[in-house]
Every structure is written in C-alpha cells, then in structure tokens.
Design an enzyme around this catalytic site. Structure first.
Site, short mmCIF file in Angstrom:
data_model
loop_
_atom_site.label_atom_id
_atom_site.label_comp_id
_atom_site.label_asym_id
_atom_site.label_seq_id
_atom_site.Cartn_x
_atom_site.Cartn_y
_atom_site.Cartn_z
N LYS A 1 -4.68 -10.28 41.59
CA LYS A 1 -3.70 -11.15 42.72
C LYS A 1 -4.43 -10.92 44.03
CE LYS A 1 -1.35 -12.15 39.64
NZ LYS A 1 -1.28 -13.80 39.15
N SER B 1 6.64 -16.22 35.57
CA SER B 1 5.55 -16.19 37.28
C SER B 1 5.96 -18.31 37.37
CB SER B 1 4.43 -17.30 36.51
OG SER B 1 4.09 -17.92 34.90
N HIS C 1 2.60 -10.22 37.90
CA HIS C 1 3.46 -10.90 38.19
C HIS C 1 4.64 -10.07 39.01
CE1 HIS C 1 2.19 -14.22 36.41
NE2 HIS C 1 1.64 -15.28 37.30
#
Length: 157
Positions: A133, A83, A111
């Site tokens: 997300k 990340s 991610h």
C-alpha cells in the site's frame, strides 16, 4: 501483529489464495461475507471446500450457517475493512461466534490501514495483510499461530 509466527507471500492476493487453499478443502465449510475481496472469493473457489456466502456483516445469518455445519471443520473469512464500501466487519462479534463454534477466523486486513485493532483472545485467527500500500513496496503476509503458519509453509501453493 503480536502473533507467534508469520509467512510472507509475493502479494496479498497470493496470501489469500495460499491460506484458503490450505485451511479449506474437501469436508470443510468456508463461510465468506458476500462483499469480500476478489482474492478471498478466488481462494474459496480454489480451496475445494464447501463455500457458504453469508449476508454482508450479518452475524445472525453466519451463525445459522455454522449451526447447519454440524461437526465438520469450519472457517469464517472476512475483510476487516471492505475495499469498495469502506465499512467495517463486526470483528468482535465474529470472534465471539468463532470462539463458541470452534471455527477458524481468517481476517483480511489489507484495507484496514488505520484499524480496527481487534482483540482476538480465545480463537485461532489468521490475519492477512499487505505490504503493497505504499510506493515501491510489494508483498503480503499471514500472521497467526505457529502451527497454522507451519502448515501454510508446507502446504500453500
């Protein structure tokens, strides 16, 4: 994810905590990349397993830690996309190493929105992801073999 089963959690953070405290524990060695997300670090700490931190993306260092583990259960945990740096874990090499050593592979793909899409044949793998997300969404999940997901359902906090 193309897995046998999946388990939903309220957040991706909770998924990492639930998975690592279930598959870790006394007598288990958990090997964690040094740049893993805080949720992985906290899950390792809470697992009560022995934790060895390997140098970032260094498969040779990880291999030496696994060789030293002798016959006890081992777990390798990594982000697939880190990340803070945006670099990618060497998933193909980690998969091969886990296959050779009989280690469980835990991949946090939170991610990894655009990839990689690893080939994970021949190794037990738990894939952790997020549903958080995008605007208005919340949650996390773990996908993997039915037997491991059933264990998580029954043991994860």
């Amino acid at each position: 994810k193309g897995s046998d089963s999946a388990v939903l959690f309220p957040t991706g953070f909770a998924a990492n905590l639930g998975v690592l405290t279930t598959v870790g524990g006394p007598g288990t060695l958990v090997c964690s990349d040094e740049l893993n997300h805080a949720s992985i670090i906290d899950g390792c700490r809470l697992s009560r397993a022995d934790v060895a931190v390997y140098q970032h993306r260094d498969v040779d260092h990880l291999a030496s830690l696994l060789r030293a583990a002798s016959a006890r259960p081992t777990v390798v945990v990594t982000d697939t996309v880190f990340s803070m740096d945006g670099d990618v874990a060497p998933v193909a090499e980690l998969t091969e190493l886990c296959r050779r050593t009989g280690s469980l592979l835990v991949l946090d793909e939170a991610h990894a929105v655009l990839g990689p899409s690893p080939t994970l044949a021949g190794v037990d793998t738990l894939r952790i992801g997020t549903l958080s997300k995008m605007l208005g969404a919340l949650g996390g999940f773990v996908a993997g073999p039915a037997s491991l997901c059933e264990l998580i359902v029954n043991r994860a906090r």
